[in-house]
Design a protein around this motif. Structure first.
Motif, PDB file in Angstrom:
ATOM      1  N   GLU A  78      -5.559   1.296  -1.119  1.00 58.18           N
ATOM      2  CA  GLU A  78      -4.725   0.061  -1.104  1.00 58.18           C
ATOM      3  C   GLU A  78      -5.109  -1.265  -1.790  1.00 58.18           C
ATOM      4  O   GLU A  78      -4.548  -2.147  -1.908  1.00 58.18           O
ATOM      5  CB  GLU A  78      -4.557  -0.142   0.313  1.00 58.18           C
ATOM      6  CG  GLU A  78      -4.074   0.721   1.311  1.00 58.18           C
ATOM      7  CD  GLU A  78      -4.011   0.178   2.747  1.00 58.18           C
ATOM      8  OE1 GLU A  78      -3.979  -0.780   3.034  1.00 58.18           O
ATOM      9  OE2 GLU A  78      -4.351   1.119   3.684  1.00 58.18           O
TER      10      GLU A  78
ATOM     11  N   GLY B 139       0.893  -1.206  -0.056  1.00 58.38           N
ATOM     12  CA  GLY B 139       0.074   0.112  -0.099  1.00 58.38           C
ATOM     13  C   GLY B 139       1.221   1.270   0.025  1.00 58.38           C
ATOM     14  O   GLY B 139       0.530   2.138  -0.657  1.00 58.38           O
TER      15      GLY B 139
ATOM     16  N   TYR C  32       1.359   6.125   6.693  1.00 60.58           N
ATOM     17  CA  TYR C  32       0.955   6.904   5.504  1.00 60.58           C
ATOM     18  C   TYR C  32       1.251   8.483   5.379  1.00 60.58           C
ATOM     19  O   TYR C  32       1.512   8.952   4.608  1.00 60.58           O
ATOM     20  CB  TYR C  32      -0.381   6.702   5.255  1.00 60.58           C
ATOM     21  CG  TYR C  32      -0.744   5.195   4.681  1.00 60.58           C
ATOM     22  CD1 TYR C  32       0.175   4.362   4.064  1.00 60.58           C
ATOM     23  CD2 TYR C  32      -2.164   4.671   5.008  1.00 60.58           C
ATOM     24  CE1 TYR C  32      -0.231   3.136   3.675  1.00 60.58           C
ATOM     25  CE2 TYR C  32      -2.154   3.506   4.395  1.00 60.58           C
ATOM     26  CZ  TYR C  32      -1.582   2.750   3.820  1.00 60.58           C
ATOM     27  OH  TYR C  32      -1.564   1.420   3.377  1.00 60.58           O
TER      28      TYR C  32
ATOM     29  N   GLN D  43      -0.422   2.448  10.538  1.00 65.59           N
ATOM     30  CA  GLN D  43      -0.866   2.380   9.251  1.00 65.59           C
ATOM     31  C   GLN D  43      -0.998   3.877   8.758  1.00 65.59           C
ATOM     32  O   GLN D  43      -0.456   4.527   7.942  1.00 65.59           O
ATOM     33  CB  GLN D  43      -2.202   1.663   8.866  1.00 65.59           C
ATOM     34  CG  GLN D  43      -2.396   1.625   7.491  1.00 65.59           C
ATOM     35  CD  GLN D  43      -3.718   0.756   7.104  1.00 65.59           C
ATOM     36  OE1 GLN D  43      -4.468   0.607   7.764  1.00 65.59           O
ATOM     37  NE2 GLN D  43      -3.476   0.054   6.022  1.00 65.59           N
TER      38      GLN D  43
END
Length: 163
Positions: free
Chosen positions: A126, A16, A60, A56
């Motif tokens: 993703e 991702g 990101y 996550q």
């Protein structure tokens, strides 16, 4: 954070992360380098990562900032919340309209309820399957589909006045 904890929390995000970096940078080797830079940065600050509630989202955000830094270093400009300029052959007015529509869509995604925002991000950016999203978020697959449908409907309602 131990080596095993780091591997369990951050290494599964690599696909991702690469897709997001590639979307920003539009170059495979730059995207790979940026993801590698991110992992180095994360590893070097591993002692502080135990306090991160959402690894996550944290990864990101860091990646996005690294991509923007790389674009600026290469002489390209990207403002926050915006994707890089297109290098296509569309007329300038169409490219401008497309970028503006994308910017509005991203802003509307940010306005969604947190669960819907997370599901739509996982599905679109993703490219995760419903069962993967459900598993990661601890939801049923049906609930995931319903939340995604509600998010898409809300976006469609907001965007219909923009087009």
């Amino acid at each position: 954070m131990t080596h095993d904890e780091f591997k369990a929390r951050y290494l599964p995000l690599s696909e991702g992360l690469y897709r997001i970096a590639f979307h920003y940078l539009e170059d495979s080797s730059d995207a790979q380098d940026t993801v590698q830079d991110l992992y180095i940065k994360l590893w070097n600050s591993r002692d502080k990562l135990d306090t991160v509630l959402n690894p996550q989202a944290y990864a990101y955000t860091l990646l996005r900032n690294l991509c923007i830094d790389r674009l600026r270093k290469n002489g390209r400009t990207v403002s926050m919340g915006e994707y890089p300029e297109s290098s296509g052959n569309d007329p300038p007015d169409k490219e401008l309209a497309d970028r503006e529509t994308l910017r509005k869509a991203l802003r509307y995604i940010e306005d969604l309820p947190p669960k819907q925002r997370e599901i739509i991000r996982m599905r679109i950016f993703e490219e995760l399957e419903y069962e993967e999203i459900a598993e990661k978020l601890g939801l049923s697959e049906i609930n995931t589909r319903v939340q995604l449908s509600l998010a898409r409907k809300a976006l469609k309602n907001k965007m219909k006045y923009e087009l």
